[in-house]
Design an enzyme around this catalytic site. Structure first.
Site, PDB file in Angstrom:
ATOM      1  N   TYR A 111     -21.901 -23.300  42.915  1.00 56.58           N
ATOM      2  CA  TYR A 111     -21.449 -24.057  41.734  1.00 56.58           C
ATOM      3  C   TYR A 111     -22.585 -24.900  41.148  1.00 56.58           C
ATOM      4  O   TYR A 111     -22.718 -25.033  39.936  1.00 56.58           O
ATOM      5  CB  TYR A 111     -20.259 -24.956  42.084  1.00 56.58           C
ATOM      6  N   ARG A 142      -1.117 -26.774  41.226  1.00 64.84           N
ATOM      7  CA  ARG A 142      -0.487 -26.467  39.936  1.00 64.84           C
ATOM      8  C   ARG A 142       0.800 -25.663  40.001  1.00 64.84           C
ATOM      9  O   ARG A 142       1.547 -25.618  39.031  1.00 64.84           O
ATOM     10  CB  ARG A 142      -1.499 -25.742  39.035  1.00 64.84           C
ATOM     11  N   ARG A 157      -0.466 -34.893  37.310  1.00 70.78           N
ATOM     12  CA  ARG A 157      -1.771 -34.487  36.768  1.00 70.78           C
ATOM     13  C   ARG A 157      -1.862 -34.890  35.301  1.00 70.78           C
ATOM     14  O   ARG A 157      -2.887 -35.379  34.831  1.00 70.78           O
ATOM     15  CB  ARG A 157      -1.915 -32.983  36.970  1.00 70.78           C
ATOM     16  N   ARG A 183      -4.347 -24.998  49.527  1.00 68.24           N
ATOM     17  CA  ARG A 183      -4.001 -25.444  48.164  1.00 68.24           C
ATOM     18  C   ARG A 183      -2.505 -25.743  48.032  1.00 68.24           C
ATOM     19  O   ARG A 183      -1.911 -25.458  46.989  1.00 68.24           O
ATOM     20  CB  ARG A 183      -4.420 -24.406  47.130  1.00 68.24           C
TER      21      ARG A 183
HETATM   22  O1  1CP Z   1      -3.495 -29.072  48.775  1.00 64.91           O
HETATM   23  C1  1CP Z   1      -4.661 -28.782  48.573  1.00 64.91           C
HETATM   24  O2  1CP Z   1      -5.291 -27.954  49.287  1.00 64.91           O
HETATM   25  C2  1CP Z   1      -5.338 -29.421  47.415  1.00 64.91           C
HETATM   26  C3  1CP Z   1      -6.715 -29.925  47.646  1.00 64.91           C
HETATM   27  C4  1CP Z   1      -7.782 -28.960  47.153  1.00 64.91           C
HETATM   28  C5  1CP Z   1      -8.661 -28.182  47.938  1.00 64.91           C
HETATM   29  C6  1CP Z   1      -8.646 -28.016  49.445  1.00 64.91           C
HETATM   30  C7  1CP Z   1      -8.152 -28.764  45.797  1.00 64.91           C
HETATM   31  C8  1CP Z   1      -7.467 -29.359  44.641  1.00 64.91           C
HETATM   32  N1  1CP Z   1      -9.260 -27.957  45.764  1.00 64.91           N
HETATM   33  C9  1CP Z   1      -9.591 -27.586  47.049  1.00 64.91           C
HETATM   34  C10 1CP Z   1     -10.708 -26.749  47.501  1.00 64.91           C
HETATM   35  C11 1CP Z   1     -11.525 -26.012  46.520  1.00 64.91           C
HETATM   36  N2  1CP Z   1     -11.893 -26.373  45.245  1.00 64.91           N
HETATM   37  C12 1CP Z   1     -12.179 -24.788  46.800  1.00 64.91           C
HETATM   38  C13 1CP Z   1     -12.159 -24.109  48.150  1.00 64.91           C
HETATM   39  C14 1CP Z   1     -10.867 -23.417  48.391  1.00 64.91           C
HETATM   40  C15 1CP Z   1     -10.607 -22.207  47.556  1.00 64.91           C
HETATM   41  O3  1CP Z   1     -11.433 -21.299  47.571  1.00 64.91           O
HETATM   42  O4  1CP Z   1      -9.538 -22.183  46.938  1.00 64.91           O
HETATM   43  C16 1CP Z   1     -12.894 -24.401  45.660  1.00 64.91           C
HETATM   44  C17 1CP Z   1     -13.736 -23.147  45.484  1.00 64.91           C
HETATM   45  C18 1CP Z   1     -12.727 -25.402  44.678  1.00 64.91           C
HETATM   46  C19 1CP Z   1     -13.330 -25.462  43.329  1.00 64.91           C
HETATM   47  C20 1CP Z   1     -12.310 -25.613  42.297  1.00 64.91           C
HETATM   48  N3  1CP Z   1     -11.684 -26.793  42.007  1.00 64.91           N
HETATM   49  C21 1CP Z   1     -11.721 -24.618  41.516  1.00 64.91           C
HETATM   50  C22 1CP Z   1     -12.001 -23.135  41.642  1.00 64.91           C
HETATM   51  C23 1CP Z   1     -12.891 -22.625  40.603  1.00 64.91           C
HETATM   52  C24 1CP Z   1     -13.289 -21.172  40.898  1.00 64.91           C
HETATM   53  O5  1CP Z   1     -14.475 -20.935  40.939  1.00 64.91           O
HETATM   54  O6  1CP Z   1     -12.391 -20.330  41.067  1.00 64.91           O
HETATM   55  C25 1CP Z   1     -10.763 -25.225  40.676  1.00 64.91           C
HETATM   56  C26 1CP Z   1      -9.929 -24.593  39.612  1.00 64.91           C
HETATM   57  C27 1CP Z   1     -10.736 -26.590  41.029  1.00 64.91           C
HETATM   58  C28 1CP Z   1      -9.822 -27.650  40.501  1.00 64.91           C
HETATM   59  C29 1CP Z   1      -8.727 -28.022  41.430  1.00 64.91           C
HETATM   60  N4  1CP Z   1      -8.912 -28.455  42.731  1.00 64.91           N
HETATM   61  C30 1CP Z   1      -7.704 -28.777  43.299  1.00 64.91           C
HETATM   62  C31 1CP Z   1      -6.690 -28.542  42.295  1.00 64.91           C
HETATM   63  C32 1CP Z   1      -5.220 -28.790  42.469  1.00 64.91           C
HETATM   64  C33 1CP Z   1      -7.337 -28.058  41.146  1.00 64.91           C
HETATM   65  C34 1CP Z   1      -6.677 -27.713  39.831  1.00 64.91           C
HETATM   66  C35 1CP Z   1      -7.115 -28.681  38.817  1.00 64.91           C
HETATM   67  C36 1CP Z   1      -6.076 -29.100  37.820  1.00 64.91           C
HETATM   68  O7  1CP Z   1      -5.014 -29.602  38.185  1.00 64.91           O
HETATM   69  O8  1CP Z   1      -6.355 -28.973  36.631  1.00 64.91           O
END
Ligand code: 1CP
Length: 352
Positions: A152, A29, A38, A25
């Site tokens: 999910y 954010r 964003r 990640r």
């Molecule tokens: O640099 C990077 O790694 C960014 C790319 C990336 C990746 C690899 C994002 C962007 N998401 C992910 C993977 C991801 N997404 C996972 C697996 C990794 C982990 O466990 O952290 C999971 C479970 C998700 C699902 C997801 N997407 C969540 C989690 C929800 C939960 O159940 O806790 C969230 C909040 C997102 C949104 C998201 N994805 C990525 C970003 C930067 C964001 C934030 C969204 C925003 O800016 O509002």
């Protein structure tokens, strides 16, 4: 040609000059420049679907920190979205699916998306990021594991209890297996498309495999990841494409995980790096595993922890290949980027 391929060499256990580092990640954010783009994009999904902005965001952490790899900017939930579940992100609430999948009828009607078509915004982003990187560092492609995606898709949102997915798994295992089979086919196609478009490495994020019993983990998560790994393109232009498998909370099952055939096993912080190396380090390379919450501590404390983890993987202080430094899970949104910088620089400094 890659100018810096040390990340690939460490994954493949070839000689390295220092321990490479990237951060799960790393684009996100905690970076003010991410929050600005964003906001400009309007929603998280419109950011993912705009290849120019997605590329800009993927490169942001590399402009700030001396990272040894870039990762595609996208999300794991793109596949269920392409299957028609109607994904949207509520501010501060995480992902929501308008049409969750909760019975055999819904699972039967799911179609496996053609990644080059329904997910072409992802492969376009891969191509553009790869081109913009211009060989500076390798590019990581990624997907969620079938089990993690299924949590999910059945729950319809993030959950702490996993009531619906686990209820379905115990009551109607055949329904969940059919869903996982379809997802395994979709993930294989998706990762192969990313590899064809330029990903040098792929990582499977099995964020929720660790909530299962040991038996259920093998049956409902590991088995499908093994199937995916067998179906992946493993060579491109004479170079091996490594596969990283990350199951959060899987320290007890490392020996089983190795059998899935990944090049590298990602570790969270609940296992000691020296123990992990002793148990499986002769078979795979390892990635990890600093507690992401250490980034809330001072740079001095962060440096101390980096040194300890590097030492745990080393031969009595002599740095070895086969280790990629990372956090044990994604970087938290509230972290100060200066602390991330302290961590990255410490990895390079202490491993030379
Ligand atoms: O640099 C990077 O790694 C960014 C790319 C990336 C990746 C690899 C994002 C962007 N998401 C992910 C993977 C991801 N997404 C996972 C697996 C990794 C982990 O466990 O952290 C999971 C479970 C998700 C699902 C997801 N997407 C969540 C989690 C929800 C939960 O159940 O806790 C969230 C909040 C997102 C949104 C998201 N994805 C990525 C970003 C930067 C964001 C934030 C969204 C925003 O800016 O509002």
């Amino acid at each position: 040609m890659l100018k810096n391929d040390i990340f690939l060499r460490a994954l493949l256990k070839q000689p390295v000059e220092y321990t490479p580092v990237w951060i799960m990640r790393q684009a996100g954010r905690y970076l003010p420049e991410y929050r600005a783009i964003r906001q400009k994009a309007g929603s998280f999904m419109s950011l993912c679907k705009n290849k120019t902005l997605a590329c800009e965001v993927a490169l942001q952490p590399l402009q700030r920190f001396n990272l040894d790899a870039a990762i595609l900017f996208s999300d794991i939930l793109t596949i269920p979205d392409a299957m028609g579940l109607g994904l949207h992100f509520e501010t501060g609430e995480g992902p929501i699916f308008r049409y969750p999948v909760r019975d055999i009828k819904a699972v039967r009607s799911l179609e496996i998306p053609d990644s080059e078509d329904a997910l072409s915004y992802v492969t376009d982003a891969v191509s553009l990021i790869k081109k913009t990187l211009n060989g500076s560092v390798p590019l990581i492609g990624f997907s969620g594991s079938p089990w993690t995606l299924a949590t999910y898709m059945v729950e319809g949102k993030s959950t702490k209890e996993f009531k619906l997915i686990k209820g379905l798994m115990y009551n109607e295992p055949e329904t969940v297996h059919l869903l996982l089979e379809k997802l395994a086919a979709a993930v294989t196609d998706y990762l192969n498309a990313q590899i064809r478009h330029g990903a040098d490495v792929v990582q499977i994020f099995d964020t929720w495999g660790g909530i299962l019993t040991p038996e259920a983990y093998r049956e409902f998560s590991l088995q499908y990841m093994e199937r995916i790994i067998k179906g992946l393109i493993r060579q491109r232009e004479g170079r091996e494409i490594p596969v990283i498998l990350f199951t959060k909370n899987s320290g007890l099952w490392l020996e089983a995980i190795v059998k899935a055939g990944a090049t590298t096993v990602g570790l969270d912080w609940t296992i000691n790096m020296a123990d992990a190396r002793r148990r499986i380090g002769d078979k795979v390379s390892l990635q990890g595993n600093m507690d992401p919450c250490l980034l809330y501590a001072s740079p001095t404390r962060i440096r101390q922890e980096v040194k300890k983890i590097l030492h745990d993987f080393s031969d009595g202080g002599k740095i070895k290949t086969g280790h990629v430094f990372n956090l044990g899970h994604g970087v938290h949104p509230g972290v100060n980027p200066d602390n991330v910088c302290a961590m990255v620089d410490a990895v390079h400094e202490f491993s030379q």
